[in-house]
Design an enzyme around this catalytic site. Sequence first.
Site: not given
Ligand code: ADP
Length: 332
Positions: A112, A195, A198
Site C-alpha cells: 500500500k 488472474k 478488479k
Molecule cells: P480482486 O482481485 O478482484 O480485488 P479480491 O482480492 O477482492 O478480488 O478477492 C476476493 C476473494 O475472491 C478472495 O477470496 C480471492 O481469493 C478470490 N478471488 C479473486 N480473484 C480470483 C481469481 N481470479 N481466481 C480465484 N479466486 C479469486
Amino acid sequence: MKETVVSGIRPTGKLHLGNYFGAVTNFVKMQYDYNCFFFIADLHSLTTHPTPQDLHGYVKHVLVEYLACGIDPEQSTIYIQSDVPEVAELYLYLNMNAYLGELERSTSFKDKIRSQPNNVNAGLLTYPALMAADILIHRASKVPVGKDQEQHLEMTRTFGNRFNRLYNSEYFVEPFAFNYAKNLVKVPGLDGKGKMSKSEGDGNCIYLSDSPEIIRKKLLRAVTDSGPSVENQTKPEAIQNLFDLMNIVSSPDTIAHYDALYNNVAIRYGDLKKQIAEDMIIFNSPIRERIEELSKDNSYLRKVAEQGAVKARESAQKTMKEVRALIGFKSF
Ligand code: ADP
Ligand code: TRP
C-alpha cells in the site's frame, strides 16, 4: 458442535467470476457444515476513503450478490461489519499490543505504501489488527482465505496469543486458513496474463451482473495471439487462459472439440470466444436475474442485514463481555 468459520470481503465493487469460483461457491457449500459468519468488510474499505455513495453502493452489491449466489441467511450469519461496533472495540484493545515493527513489516502494508503513497494512514498500518478482531470476535478456528492472506492470519494468531499471555488466559483460539474445495480454482482474466482481478480493470473481468451483450463484447476483446503454427504445440498463456475459462463454463465435449481444433492448427479464435461467451451467458443468467430481483427489494435486504447484525452481535457481545472482564474493566 460445528466449528466456526469467519470470512470477510472488502466491498470494492461488483463480484466477478474469480470471486465466485475462488471464494463464494465454497462459502455456499461450507455453510451447511460449519457455523459460518460471512461479513462485508466496510470498515476495512475506509482506508481508501470511498465516497458515502460509493461505499453504500458497493456494500449493497456484495450483499445482493452473496445472496444471489446462494449464501443463505437462515443457514449462515451474513452481516455488515460496521453494524457490529464490538469489532471496533476489540480492534482498539488489540492495537494496544500490536507493535509498530511487526505492522510495518506486513507485506500488504508495504504494497500500500507503494500503491497509495499519498494516503499512508494509520488504518492501513493497523489493518491486520482489525482483521484479527473480525476473526477473534467469533473465536473462529477456520478462515477460508487464499495465500495472500496467510500473513494476516499469522498476525491474528500472534495478537490472540499475546492477549492470552498478557491476561494469563487461554481465551482466544488460534485460527488457521483452510480450503474447503480440494482443488483451488484460479480464474484467469481476459487480458491474456494473470488472474481475473478488479485491479486490472473492468475489461479484464466478467462480473456476475454483466448482461449477455457485455459478456459478448468483453470476450470479443479478449487477448489472443496469431494462432498455432504447428500441431500439438503448447498453448501460450493468453490461449491457455481462454481454455481455462472454457473449463469452468463449458461442457467437456465442447472443450475437447476446441482443444482438437487447436491441436490440428484449425482453430478460429473468433469461434472459440463466441462459444465461451455463450456458455458464460448460460452459466451467468440465473445469477444475474436473481441479482436484478434482489437489487429492487430493499426491504428484504434490510431484513437480512438486520437479522445478520443481531446474530453477529450476539456472538460478539458474548466475547466482549469476557474480554472486558479479562482486561479488568469491572463495575464497582
Ligand atoms: P480482486 O482481485 O478482484 O480485488 P479480491 O482480492 O477482492 O478480488 O478477492 C476476493 C476473494 O475472491 C478472495 O477470496 C480471492 O481469493 C478470490 N478471488 C479473486 N480473484 C480470483 C481469481 N481470479 N481466481 C480465484 N479466486 C479469486
Ligand atoms: N483482508 C481480507 C482481504 O483483503 C478481507 C478480510 C477482512 C477478511 N477481514 C477478514 C477475510 C476476516 C477473512 C477474515 O481479502
